[in-house]
Design an enzyme around this catalytic site. Sequence first.
Site, PDB file in Angstrom:
ATOM      1  N   LEU A 162       3.319  -7.256   5.155  1.00  0.00           N
ATOM      2  CA  LEU A 162       3.789  -6.519   6.323  1.00  0.00           C
ATOM      3  C   LEU A 162       2.643  -6.058   7.217  1.00  0.00           C
ATOM      4  CD1 LEU A 162       6.517  -4.332   4.568  1.00  0.00           C
ATOM      5  CD2 LEU A 162       6.945  -6.171   6.207  1.00  0.00           C
ATOM      6  N   ASP A 190     -10.199   2.058   0.993  1.00  0.00           N
ATOM      7  CA  ASP A 190      -9.412   2.219  -0.225  1.00  0.00           C
ATOM      8  C   ASP A 190      -8.732   3.575  -0.103  1.00  0.00           C
ATOM      9  OD1 ASP A 190      -8.386   2.767  -2.729  1.00  0.00           O
ATOM     10  OD2 ASP A 190     -10.182   2.149  -3.830  1.00  0.00           O
ATOM     11  N   ASN A 244       0.311   1.760   6.112  1.00  0.00           N
ATOM     12  CA  ASN A 244       1.096   0.671   5.532  1.00  0.00           C
ATOM     13  C   ASN A 244       0.767   0.406   4.061  1.00  0.00           C
ATOM     14  OD1 ASN A 244       2.590  -2.074   5.593  1.00  0.00           O
ATOM     15  ND2 ASN A 244       0.482  -2.648   5.080  1.00  0.00           N
ATOM     16  N   TYR A 278       8.579   3.933  -7.425  1.00  0.00           N
ATOM     17  CA  TYR A 278       8.485   3.435  -6.050  1.00  0.00           C
ATOM     18  C   TYR A 278       9.449   4.185  -5.140  1.00  0.00           C
ATOM     19  CZ  TYR A 278       8.629   0.282  -2.065  1.00  0.00           C
ATOM     20  OH  TYR A 278       8.579  -0.243  -0.786  1.00  0.00           O
ATOM     21  N   LYS A 311       8.559   6.708  -1.931  1.00  0.00           N
ATOM     22  CA  LYS A 311       8.977   6.449  -0.552  1.00  0.00           C
ATOM     23  C   LYS A 311       9.819   7.595   0.003  1.00  0.00           C
ATOM     24  CE  LYS A 311       6.777   2.686   0.221  1.00  0.00           C
ATOM     25  NZ  LYS A 311       5.666   2.672   1.205  1.00  0.00           N
ATOM     26  N   THR A 360       7.935 -10.055   0.237  1.00  0.00           N
ATOM     27  CA  THR A 360       6.527  -9.676   0.112  1.00  0.00           C
ATOM     28  C   THR A 360       6.113  -9.765  -1.351  1.00  0.00           C
ATOM     29  OG1 THR A 360       6.956  -7.313  -0.273  1.00  0.00           O
ATOM     30  CG2 THR A 360       6.778  -8.040   2.039  1.00  0.00           C
TER      31      THR A 360
END
Length: 232
Positions: A13, A53, A80, A156, A160, A189
């Site tokens: 992305l 990083d 991102n 995850y 988010k 992805t």
Amino acid sequence: MTMTFITGANKGLGHETARRLIQAGHTVVLGARDPQLGGAAAQSLGARFVQIDVTDDTSVAAAAADVAQHEKSIDVLINNAGISGSMGEAGELTGSDALSVFDVNVAGVVRTTTAFLPLLRRSADPVIINVSSGMGSLAATHDPTRLESSIVAPLYTASKAAVTMLTTQYAKAFTDIRINAADPGYTATDINGNSGTQTLTEGTDAIVTLATEGPGHRSGRFIDRDGEISWS
């Protein structure tokens, strides 16, 4: 000329966002952790590479200093960089698993945002875009008609949800900067083993919209490629 810095932009992305924004007339500084992969990606796109990083305070500070020296300011920051983390059994997750995901996906946003705030505030129209996910939405993960409701990925999804809340809080805290979150949708992805049903171009529609919409739009929004969405 709009100056844009993107983290995690050597592939997926981030890379597609960089390509599209360069095509739209932005000058892009491509940030990535790996110097070889990042440098090659930047060269292929006609961008400048800066090593970053997002889990390392020193690396993030050095990246901001590098951009300050060369570009002087930025107009758009796109947070991102992200990882999926452990996708094992929920009952086998460890604290270390959680810390590693939140270090990239959440603390990485905090580190980068803080370091780049002085550069953004030199812009006439500063913008921050945090790449979040419908996977962190209570509404989406409880809606049986949506794919998000069928996936179990505690770390995850929690990370988010935190990114989206960070976005709304930053929008309140930094009223001089337009800060929004983008949901790419189920895009092919590395994070999902390229199983996503959307192309990278489709997955970057929301990000590109927020990066190119110009002044006068609201801060604190969460959007996908079809428009503003609810994450509650």
